[in-house]
Design a protein around this motif. Structure first.
Motif, PDB file in Angstrom:
ATOM      1  N   GLN A   1       0.830  -1.207   0.000  1.00  0.00           N
ATOM      2  CA  GLN A   1       0.000   0.000   0.000  1.00  0.00           C
ATOM      3  C   GLN A   1       0.865   1.259   0.000  1.00  0.00           C
ATOM      4  O   GLN A   1       0.561   2.234  -0.700  1.00  0.00           O
TER       5      GLN A   1
ATOM      6  N   GLU B   1       2.398   1.709  -3.474  1.00  0.00           N
ATOM      7  CA  GLU B   1       1.394   2.205  -4.423  1.00  0.00           C
ATOM      8  C   GLU B   1       1.084   3.681  -4.185  1.00  0.00           C
ATOM      9  O   GLU B   1       0.875   4.446  -5.132  1.00  0.00           O
ATOM     10  N   ARG B   2       1.079   4.092  -2.933  1.00  0.00           N
ATOM     11  CA  ARG B   2       0.688   5.460  -2.597  1.00  0.00           C
ATOM     12  C   ARG B   2       1.789   6.475  -2.880  1.00  0.00           C
ATOM     13  O   ARG B   2       1.520   7.573  -3.385  1.00  0.00           O
TER      14      ARG B   2
ATOM     15  N   ARG C   1       0.240  -4.664  -7.151  1.00  0.00           N
ATOM     16  CA  ARG C   1      -0.779  -3.889  -6.455  1.00  0.00           C
ATOM     17  C   ARG C   1      -1.581  -4.826  -5.555  1.00  0.00           C
ATOM     18  O   ARG C   1      -2.010  -5.899  -5.985  1.00  0.00           O
TER      19      ARG C   1
END
Length: 587
Positions: free
Chosen positions: A387, A390-391, A399
């Motif tokens: 996470q 991805e952020r 993902r």
């Protein structure tokens, strides 16, 4: 000390190291360097081969150009000789042929025979020589004409005499060459034919001919030289690196595994003996060189162009970026037990369609991977690590789709990315491609370092909990409130403490497991970084030392490419870590 151990020790001789240095300074591509270095590394005596090579290039010590040309000439000669070991004529099978009577049409390596439904003969086994008959030409005279490769170096040359027999004698030793000559020139009786031929499936024959398979006697041939004259003998089959093509399928339905034991049998060892272990050992000496030829062909061949055009690829990525979060959020509203049921069904389907890269990870349909197992085996910090990646970054990484626990059994679902592991692809990458790859990796690592730590602990996993790391004894610990506390945990003996442990380091987000299987490459460029199970916040040197932690036992190309990625800013920390690994390794 036996011959194999003595040969291994010679590889560390200063003379041999000097020879390798000269070879790798010659302007060749990586596969050609590997091919020429195999002439030394796989020879019966690397030191004697090095002396021969150094003697040839020292005829004119005043000319560096002469040295380079002579190395190129040796390379051309060696390549010509290895090509002769590759060329072979396969023999058609007939019922009265002695090898067929011995093997009954069953592949000696995989145990497979022609399938009952195969009316076209695709799965038919073939009889192939262990050593190609073309090698007999080498024994015809001390000099063999082969002008093709020399003309590549000197276009004005009409004919070049290549001392292939001399080269073969240096590589194998005079005694072995004489035994090889006698074995190949023996009268073609049924007994001798059986000694020189194998029954192989078509994929196994191709793998054997290209050096992808090495067959080694599983007994001491010095103490028991006639063991292969019995009715049954044990062997081990090894796959040479890199694994460009999967090894042949066995009769049990799985790919032949490197190191797998096999047993060859014959109903009548007196009239139809087993294949000669001596000839199989000769073949094994050439396997790495044969494989290097195959890798070189792969490198020189035009890389397949991507199916999609750049604008279409960007459009697909933009659509995925918009649709994926929405679809993931919608899926999360489904009941947990229903999602678990779907994941179990996907695992069953995936197990039938795809091979498992490891015990706890399975590829499944719809472009997904599922990591599953008891919660103590699946790192709790991997889902939050994905996470964060991805952020805060745009690096190519899986993902996160879902993470769910059901009765102490965890399921981590993530997207699949294109590419093959660096472990397989590095051998086929040119030096410019390796440099571009190193630049890509360096940029991704910098993005990881920029991920902020919002946890209370200093050294911890992505969620602020204990770190999970194969390098640490017990595979975990913490969380730690300072680098000093972390050092006290990993340093098991005070005598191993290094001055660099007192030096403060920046604490940053780290993948912490950048081994060659967790980095994917496509068309010579970085395509993905996977497996964030060990990711967390560590001292800045940890990424480099953990990458090097995975390289012992691998080809020297791997530590070299990691050195190019990370530079030498943390060399002291690496030396300190190596001492710690030697004393207390979790493996």
């Amino acid at each position: 000390m036996d011959n194999e151990e003595s040969r291994y020790m010679e590889l560390f001789d200063d003379l041999v190291k000097q020879t390798f240095s000269i070879i790798y300074s010659t302007p060749l591509n990586p596969a050609e360097h590997r091919l020429l270095s195999s002439f030394v590394r796989d020879s019966a005596s690397p030191k004697a081969t090095s002396l021969y090579l150094l003697k040839r290039i020292s005829k004119d010590e005043s000319s560096e150009q002469h040295d380079e040309q002579e190395i190129q000439r040796v390379f051309a000669e060696w390549k010509c000789l290895v090509e002769r070991f590759r060329r072979t004529a396969l023999i058609s099978q007939s019922s009265d042929f002695p090898v067929f009577r011995r093997d009954k049409g069953v592949c000696c390596l995989t145990g497979r025979s022609r399938l009952w439904w195969d009316v076209l003969g695709w799965s038919q086994t073939i009889i192939t020589p262990i050593i190609p008959d073309g090698i007999n030409d080498v024994f015809g005279s001390a000099e063999c004409v082969c002008d093709h490769w020399i003309n590549m170096l000197d276009p004005n040359a009409d004919v070049a005499q290549l001392p292939l027999l001399e080269l073969l004698s240096v590589f194998l030793g005079d005694k072995q060459v004489e035994l090889l000559r006698l074995a190949l020139s023996a009268e073609p009786s049924d007994f001798e034919v059986c000694r020189k031929y194998l029954t192989l499936s078509k994929p196994a024959a191709a793998a054997f001919r290209e050096g992808r398979i090495l067959v080694a006697p599983n007994w001491n041939t010095k103490r028991h030289p006639v063991e292969d004259l019995k009715s049954t003998c044990p062997y081990r089959v090894y796959g040479t690196m890199p694994d460009l093509v999967a090894l042949p399928i066995t009769y049990q339905g799985h790919s032949l595994r490197s190191g797998e034991g096999i047993r060859m049998m014959t109903p009548n060892p007196k009239s139809a003996p087993l294949p000669s272990s001596f000839l199989l050992c000769i073949h094994s000496h050439f396997c790495n060189s044969l494989k290097s030829l195959e890798v070189n062909r792969h490198m020189l061949a035009k890389r397949p162009s991507r199916i999609s055009t750049p604008w279409l690829s960007r459009l697909r990525q933009a659509c995925f970026a918009r649709v994926f979060p929405w679809a993931r959020g919608l899926w999360s509203y489904f009941p947990r037990r229903g999602r678990v049921w779907v994941y179990r069904q996907l695992l069953r389907v995936g197990a039938g369609l795809y091979e498992k890269p490891n015990f706890w990870t399975q590829r499944v349909p719809f472009g997904l991977y599922i990591k599953h197992g008891r919660t103590k085996l699946i790192p709790k910090g991997e889902a939050p690590a994905l996470q964060l990646v991805e952020r805060f970054t745009n690096i190519p990484a899986p993902r996160l789709v879902d993470y769910v626990v059901d009765n102490d059994y965890a399921y981590l679902i993530m997207t699949r990315l294109p590419g093959r592991p660096l472990m397989q692809e590095l051998y086929t990458m040119s030096y410019p491609e390796r440099t571009a790859f190193a630049n890509d990796m360096r940029a991704c690592i910098q993005q990881l370092k920029n991920i902020p730590n919002t946890n209370k602990s200093v050294i911890c996993d992505a969620n602020g909990g204990p770190v999970f790391d194969y390098r640490i004894n017990g595979r975990g610990g913490g969380p730690f409130q300072s680098e000093t506390e972390f050092n006290n945990f990993i340093i098991t003996q005070e005598r191993l403490r290094n001055p660099c442990h007192s030096r403060p380091h920046n604490i940053c987000f780290t993948h912490a497991d950048l081994n060659a299987n967790n980095i994917l490459v496509e068309d010579g460029r970085l395509s993905a970084i996977v497996d964030f199970g060990c990711a967390g916040y560590f001292p800045e040197y940890w990424e480099y030392t953990k990458a090097m932690f995975s390289t012992p036992g691998l080809d020297s190309s791997f530590p070299q490419v990691f050195e190019e990625i990370f530079g030498d800013s943390h060399r002291d920390e690496l030396e300190a870590e190596i001492k710690l690994w030697a004393v207390r390794s979790p493996f």
